[in-house]
Design an enzyme around this catalytic site. Structure first.
Site, PDB file in Angstrom:
ATOM      1  N   ASP A  19       5.723   1.049   1.729  1.00  0.00           N
ATOM      2  CA  ASP A  19       6.393   0.884   3.023  1.00  0.00           C
ATOM      3  C   ASP A  19       7.911   0.884   2.828  1.00  0.00           C
ATOM      4  OD1 ASP A  19       6.641   0.527   5.718  1.00  0.00           O
ATOM      5  OD2 ASP A  19       6.017  -1.570   5.735  1.00  0.00           O
ATOM      6  N   HIS A  36      10.698   9.870   3.197  1.00  0.00           N
ATOM      7  CA  HIS A  36       9.344  10.265   2.773  1.00  0.00           C
ATOM      8  C   HIS A  36       9.410  11.155   1.521  1.00  0.00           C
ATOM      9  CE1 HIS A  36       7.826   8.307   6.243  1.00  0.00           C
ATOM     10  NE2 HIS A  36       8.217   9.209   7.119  1.00  0.00           N
ATOM     11  N   LEU A 130      -6.248   7.640 -15.843  1.00  0.00           N
ATOM     12  CA  LEU A 130      -6.087   6.983 -14.546  1.00  0.00           C
ATOM     13  C   LEU A 130      -6.759   7.775 -13.428  1.00  0.00           C
ATOM     14  CD1 LEU A 130      -4.349   4.885 -12.735  1.00  0.00           C
ATOM     15  CD2 LEU A 130      -2.767   6.804 -12.468  1.00  0.00           C
TER      16      LEU A 130
HETATM   17  C1  FPP Z   1       5.888   4.010   5.091  1.00  0.00           C
HETATM   18  O1  FPP Z   1       7.236   4.188   5.344  1.00  0.00           O
HETATM   19  C2  FPP Z   1       5.298   5.121   4.476  1.00  0.00           C
HETATM   20  C3  FPP Z   1       4.332   5.973   4.997  1.00  0.00           C
HETATM   21  C4  FPP Z   1       4.247   6.496   6.353  1.00  0.00           C
HETATM   22  C5  FPP Z   1       3.257   6.426   4.142  1.00  0.00           C
HETATM   23  C6  FPP Z   1       3.659   6.741   2.744  1.00  0.00           C
HETATM   24  C7  FPP Z   1       4.174   8.106   2.556  1.00  0.00           C
HETATM   25  C8  FPP Z   1       4.838   8.477   1.462  1.00  0.00           C
HETATM   26  C9  FPP Z   1       5.159   7.598   0.321  1.00  0.00           C
HETATM   27  C10 FPP Z   1       5.378   9.850   1.330  1.00  0.00           C
HETATM   28  C11 FPP Z   1       4.357  10.891   1.100  1.00  0.00           C
HETATM   29  C12 FPP Z   1       3.305  10.568   0.114  1.00  0.00           C
HETATM   30  C13 FPP Z   1       2.753  11.466  -0.685  1.00  0.00           C
HETATM   31  C14 FPP Z   1       1.598  11.111  -1.517  1.00  0.00           C
HETATM   32  C15 FPP Z   1       3.261  12.837  -0.786  1.00  0.00           C
HETATM   33  P1  FPP Z   1       7.698   4.028   6.837  1.00  0.00           P
HETATM   34  O2  FPP Z   1       7.961   5.379   7.386  1.00  0.00           O
HETATM   35  O3  FPP Z   1       6.687   3.221   7.585  1.00  0.00           O
HETATM   36  O4  FPP Z   1       9.007   3.216   6.636  1.00  0.00           O
HETATM   37  P2  FPP Z   1       9.664   2.205   7.696  1.00  0.00           P
HETATM   38  O5  FPP Z   1       8.684   1.075   7.879  1.00  0.00           O
HETATM   39  O6  FPP Z   1      10.912   1.770   6.994  1.00  0.00           O
HETATM   40  O7  FPP Z   1       9.922   2.975   8.950  1.00  0.00           O
END
Ligand code: FPP
Length: 232
Positions: A19, A36, A130
């Site tokens: 997150d 992202h 893994l």
């Molecule tokens: C949370 O950050 C993250 C996500 C929506 C999901 C995780 C996605 C990734 C790590 C990137 C892509 C993954 C792969 C495997 C290619 P947020 O957008 O909720 O952050 P915020 O809470 O600060 O808005």
């Protein structure tokens, strides 16, 4: 080659709620998509590290059943990012003997993305190190409902063992260590059943900045916890 961290015992299964991509990007004066993008490179670093130190399962929350509610352009970006990720990552999986598995209801993704996911699973299926698991269109309640439906459809008794073997996660052990980045202290419909006895760690660090050093510190702290599983 495995790095010797001299840790007394490693968690077998680490699950992470990644997150803070958006907040990290905002603080850098960048678009959320840059968060992202950087988050995807953290996925690679943490995966390689877990493989090197001998973790068996690493389950990462990459897209939740609720993430479809984000603005259309952000969802589209995440879908394209996943496609690119799998294409570039196959080499990394194979070089590091990492088996890839997906959990979640994949039927909502485009047929192109579903095929890339299946191909990646197949091409890494003989890796023995893994297992990296990405939770994609995953929600724990949705998974439990699908599992109980399977039991119902097959006329099987509803008990813990049968639920376990009908969950998307049937191929792995329960979560030992659950980590959430970015300072939020909740588990957001993630691996509710599988985390019944997980040790939980919440860090302020945003996912794009989460490092292998911080993971090692968390694993060291995990080793100091007294896990009693309800006993004394
Ligand atoms: C949370 O950050 C993250 C996500 C929506 C999901 C995780 C996605 C990734 C790590 C990137 C892509 C993954 C792969 C495997 C290619 P947020 O957008 O909720 O952050 P915020 O809470 O600060 O808005």
């Amino acid at each position: 080659m495995k790095i010797n961290l001299s840790l007394p015992a490693l968690p077998k299964h680490i699950a992470i709620i990644m997150d803070g991509n958006g907040r990290w990007a905002k603080e850098q004066g960048l678009n959320r998509t840059a968060g992202h993008e950087k988050g995807a490179s953290t996925v690679r670093d943490i995966t390689i590290h877990c493989s090197k130190i001998g973790i068996e399962y690493l389950t990462l929350y990459a897209f939740s059943t609720e993430n479809w509610n984000r603005p259309r352009l952000e969802v589209e970006f995440l879908m394209k990012l996943l496609e690119r990720y799998f294409k570039s990552e196959l080499k990394i999986y194979l070089e590091n003997n990492v088996k890839f598995k997906a959990i979640g209801n994949l039927s909502k993704f485009s047929s192109k993305l579903q095929k890339i996911i299946k191909d990646t699973e197949e091409k890494t299926s003989s890796c023995t190190g893994l297992t990296q698991v990405l939770a994609l269109n995953y929600g724990s309640r949705d998974e439990i409902v699908r599992a109980v439906r399977k039991l119902n459809d097959n006329n099987l008794e509803v008990n813990e063992e049968n639920i376990n073997s009908s969950l998307d996660t049937s191929f792995m052990s329960d979560v030992d260590l659950l980590i959430r980045t970015s300072g939020e202290i909740r588990i957001s419909n993630y691996l509710l059943w599988q985390s019944a006895y997980a040790e939980m760690f919440f860090t302020q660090t945003y996912w794009p900045e989460f490092s292998t050093d911080e993971l090692d510190d968390i694993i060291s702290d995990f080793n100091k916890r007294d896990r009693r599983f309800g006993g004394l």
